[in-house]
Design a protein around this motif. Structure first.
Motif, PDB file in Angstrom:
ATOM      1  N   ASP A  42       3.468  -1.569   5.289  1.00 51.41           N
ATOM      2  CA  ASP A  42       2.543  -0.559   4.789  1.00 51.41           C
ATOM      3  C   ASP A  42       1.162  -1.104   4.436  1.00 51.41           C
ATOM      4  OD1 ASP A  42       3.568  -1.981   2.630  1.00 51.41           O
ATOM      5  OD2 ASP A  42       3.203  -0.344   1.247  1.00 51.41           O
ATOM      6  N   LYS A  43       1.025  -2.417   4.326  1.00 52.94           N
ATOM      7  CA  LYS A  43      -0.274  -2.974   3.938  1.00 52.94           C
ATOM      8  C   LYS A  43      -0.777  -3.926   5.018  1.00 52.94           C
ATOM      9  CE  LYS A  43      -0.875  -1.142  -0.094  1.00 52.94           C
ATOM     10  NZ  LYS A  43      -1.324  -1.510  -1.381  1.00 52.94           N
ATOM     11  N   ARG A 103      -4.112   0.167   2.896  1.00 51.50           N
ATOM     12  CA  ARG A 103      -2.881   0.645   3.522  1.00 51.50           C
ATOM     13  C   ARG A 103      -3.127   0.822   5.009  1.00 51.50           C
ATOM     14  NH1 ARG A 103       0.518   2.911  -0.133  1.00 51.50           N
ATOM     15  NH2 ARG A 103      -0.425   3.285  -2.148  1.00 51.50           N
TER      16      ARG A 103
END
Lengths: 288, 537
Positions: free
Chosen positions: B94-95, B134
């Motif tokens: 997600d990052k 993100r």
């Protein structure tokens, strides 16, 4: 300038959870008042709270204080009679304590969620297991993707003439249809993600886990201080007993004072760190 | 790694009659930049996947792939990087920083070492500014760049890329390819890339490989390879504009590869400029779609995505809307289709406000929208079921879809998916057809097919509005073109006029012909002038 939120998540989590947990299981008004003060300071320094949030907390506080004596008629000291039932001093005091407990925990968790962003929570989990943290990270990635996709499919289907009749059954069928398309889409594209993971050697070695957070001396100090103060608090409070019913009674000793001081330290740690760093920063600015 | 040798490689999928790859022999040296081109279904993807043993493809294989006299399966997996087409689904976490760390975590590299290598890579790729973001907040171009960086962080010797820029807009695609060139030049990474967008790639490649029906037909330096192609080859339409021009006029001598060389070529071969008359289609007085002072924003605190947009599209024309990323093109299309409501201004479809139509009438017989990713229309497990109840739309297409009936919609190529989706959309017999990026991910032949189809629909009386990044496609099929910038329409003109006046935002052909051959905006325009002049001379 290392602010409270910049400390290693393990230290921060230990500090906040210890403060909140003690407050949750105590009915000692001194402890609760300290917890409330500390919670408010922590959330003021860490979370961006609006006036509305504080009003909500205040409203909750007042409601709890008022509601308990209305429903609970225990206690020896009757203040007045309302609707043929007694309103007692003890029940009111109990209400105040319960309200302090709930509101303080509310503030602590507000601060906790503000500080513990998904990165930091994942970091905590990755200390437990690198696998769990990867799964969580993938889930966090999938949720916004699915939400966006849902909207796209909805638009495409609406333009294709979905919702022909505009009644409830039609609407439910429409949602089921979007859901079905979404699931197919997710499964089909999951293959790509799987390939991408294989191509980057997933499952070939024992995984390590990288994190953006360092664990330095100051983090160790905060962690040590937090656990030490928490232990001291528990030791100090072990002998105390605070009873509200039938009359307010209190048993404590000199050791209790140590517990109170330790707990104050625990709760005020976020505020102290922020204050100290602020002073240091100002000093640094003025000497430059 | 010093060299990669493919020897007599053949491959057949289980239960397939034909070989997908037939007898390919190839020798790659370290640090080469190799471009692989070929029509969809010519076996490019299969060949590339065979170079990456971790992406095991099931089937019957003969011949060998060796890397420094070792079989390719014995090569450590991190030495061969693989980047696929889809920017979105290749991302795992997600990052951004986590995505970069992912490969190294899998290899069990120690934390300190990961930190160092991530820092190096992020600095090289210019990712520092969005390092903690993100991935869902990134643009498509950034996502694909991140995919490349996440592979490069493992320090591979060979980079295999399967149509990495097909889903990107031209600006993002160019910066992606530039990054690839830097990796090749500065780190001497061996690059093998399959791609349809050859305009930028050909000048930077050392070798051009051409695949046809599973065979490697041409393997030569680009300048030579393009001359080896037969004049009737369907692959000619994949080539950059200067090369297409060279072939169209049956040129001799050195082939121009870039716009600059193309200009020189035109200068040498033209005699007297013969101005092409601007096309004179009689303007239809009846407007099909009128946008007046449209304003729209997604959130209260955002700035306007569409800002005071006014535009009129007339009945029976193909109107193209072009513009950069975030110019508001797609949002404008959603507004036209009544899927989002403007906070100011009005959309009229056939002289009636779009909000006044009952949904039943608007989406049945009035307008239809083909969204960017057509898979959001697919519900069934075969094309036959997918088209059940949409036969009217299928009949409107000038192509036969029956060979596709038994396939799964997700297994079709981009172009075939587009056709099936169009059949579904056209079934409601719309008078106004809105298309969002219809050429995204299509190869040249699918684009030609789409262009034929849109012209046929126009002649049947359908008004078409298409939003696109693909200026060459717009120049080839639209009657009028409008350009959006910061949410508003800054210019609208007949297509030929539009592209011959623009100097940056125009087709490669128009950039070559600018000032030399007025009003020429496509390769065919230029070719028609040059050849007539040669005949005269």
């Amino acid at each position: 300038m290392k602010r409270y939120r910049d400390y290693n998540p393990i230290a921060v989590a230990a500090n906040m959870l210890a403060a909140a947990l003690v407050a949750m299981f105590s009915m000692d008004p001194v402890i609760l008042a300290v917890a409330l003060t500390g919670g408010i300071i922590a959330s003021l320094t860490c979370a961006s709270m609006r006036k509305r949030d504080h009003l909500f907390a205040l409203g909750l506080f007042v409601a709890l204080v008022v509601i308990n004596p209305i429903f609970s008629h225990n206690g020896a000291t009757v203040l007045f009679i309302m609707n043929d039932s007694p309103v007692t001093l003890e029940a009111t005091l109990y209400g105040v304590s319960a309200a302090m407990m709930l509101v303080s925990v509310l503030y602590w968790f507000r601060a906790f969620t503000a500080v513990m962003t998904s990165d930091r929570l994942l970091y905590l989990f990755s200390r437990l297991s690198p696998r769990v943290s990867l799964v969580l990270s993938m889930a966090l990635r999938t949720v916004p993707m699915l939400r966006e996709r849902w909207q796209k499919i909805e638009q495409a289907q609406r333009a294709l003439g979905l919702y022909r009749d505009g009644n409830l059954i039609d609407r439910v069928r429409g949602i089921l249809r979007i859901f079905s398309i979404l699931v197919t889409w997710m499964l089909e594209n999951g293959v790509i993600t799987a390939d991408s993971m294989d191509a980057r050697c997933y499952g070939t070695h024992r995984r390590t886990s990288y994190a953006l957070f360092e664990f330095g001396c100051s983090d160790a100090a905060v962690l040590g201080l937090s656990t030490g103060l928490a232990a001291l608090t528990l030791w100090g409070l072990s002998g105390t007993d605070f009873q509200y019913y039938p009359t307010v009674s209190y048993t404590g000793s000199a050791v209790t004072i140590i517990g109170y001081i330790a707990y104050s330290g625990l709760c005020l740690l976020p505020g102290i760190i922020e204050l100290w760093e602020g002073i240091r920063w100002n000093g640094y600015r003025s000497t430059r | 790694m010093e060299r990669l040798q493919i020897d007599a490689l053949s491959f057949r999928y289980p239960d397939a009659e034909r070989y997908t790859i037939e007898n390919i022999t190839l020798d790659l040296c370290c640090g080469e930049f190799v471009t692989l081109c070929g029509a969809t279904g010519s076996g490019k993807t299969t060949l590339l996947r065979l170079l990456k043993p971790q992406l095991y493809v099931q089937g019957e294989r003969s011949g060998s792939i060796r890397c420094d006299d070792r079989d390719i399966t014995a090569v450590p997996p991190e030495q061969i990087g693989f980047v696929m087409q889809d920017p979105e689904h290749q991302l795992v976490t997600d990052k951004v920083w986590h995505e970069l760390a992912f490969g190294l975590e899998n290899l069990g590299v120690a934390q300190q070492e990961i930190a160092r290598r991530i820092a190096e890579t992020a600095a090289f790729f210019g990712i520092e500014t969005w390092f903690e973001r993100r991935v869902s907040e990134l643009s498509g171009g950034q996502k694909q760049l991140l995919n490349l960086a996440a592979v490069m962080v493992m320090d591979p010797d060979v980079l295999v890329l399967d149509e990495p820029t097909a889903q990107l807009d031209p600006i993002a695609a160019t910066s992606f390819l530039e990054m690839l060139r830097r990796l090749n030049r500065e780190l001497s990474v061996t690059v093998i890339i399959a791609e349809h967008r050859l305009e930028e790639l050909i000048p930077m490649s050392d070798r051009l490989l051409v695949m046809e029906d599973g065979r490697l037909t041409i393997d030569a330096p680009p300048t030579k390879a393009v001359q080896l192609l037969p004049a009737d080859s369907p692959l000619l339409s994949y080539l950059p504009a200067p090369v297409r021009l060279y072939h169209a006029v049956h040129g001799t001598g050195a082939c121009p590869m870039t716009v600059r060389e193309g200009r020189d070529y035109i200068r040498q071969h033209r005699a007297i400029p013969l101005p092409i008359q601007p096309s004179s289609r009689s303007p239809h007085p009846r407007p099909a779609l009128t946008l007046k002072d449209l304003c729209y924003r997604y959130r209260r605190d955002d700035s306007d995505a569409v800002h005071e947009l006014s535009l009129t599209v007339y009945e029976g024309e193909i109107a193209a809307v072009v513009g950069g990323n975030g110019a508001g093109k797609s949002t404008a299309l959603l507004l036209c289709a009544g899927l989002v409501r403007p906070y100011r201004g009005a959309v009229k479809v056939f002289d009636r406000r779009v909000s006044d139509y009952p949904a039943e009438q608007l989406y049945h017989g009035t307008l239809a929208l083909l969204t960017q990713d057509v898979t959001s229309l697919f519900l069934m497990s075969s094309v036959r079921d997918e088209l059940k109840g949409y036969r009217d739309g299928e009949r409107m297409l000038p192509f036969d879809l029956s060979p596709l009936y038994d396939r799964h919609p997700y297994d079709l190529s981009g172009g075939e998916q587009q056709l099936v989706a169009l059949a579904k959309v056209l079934a409601s017999s719309p008078r106004l057809l809105l298309l969002d990026e219809p050429t995204k991910g299509l190869d040249a032949s699918a684009k030609n097919r789409l262009s034929v189809l849109l012209k046929k629909l126009r002649n049947d009386g359908v008004t078409v509005v298409l939003v696109t990044h693909d200026v060459a496609f717009a120049a080839g099929c639209a009657d009028r073109t409008a350009m959006l910038f910061r949410g508003g329409c800054v210019s609208v003109a007949p297509t030929r006029e539009f592209f011959s006046t623009n100097s940056f935002y125009t087709t490669a052909a128009a950039r070559m012909a600018r000032g030399l051959l007025p009003n020429a905006v496509t390769v065919e325009d230029i070719a028609s002038q040059l050849s007539t002049e040669e005949v005269r001379a």
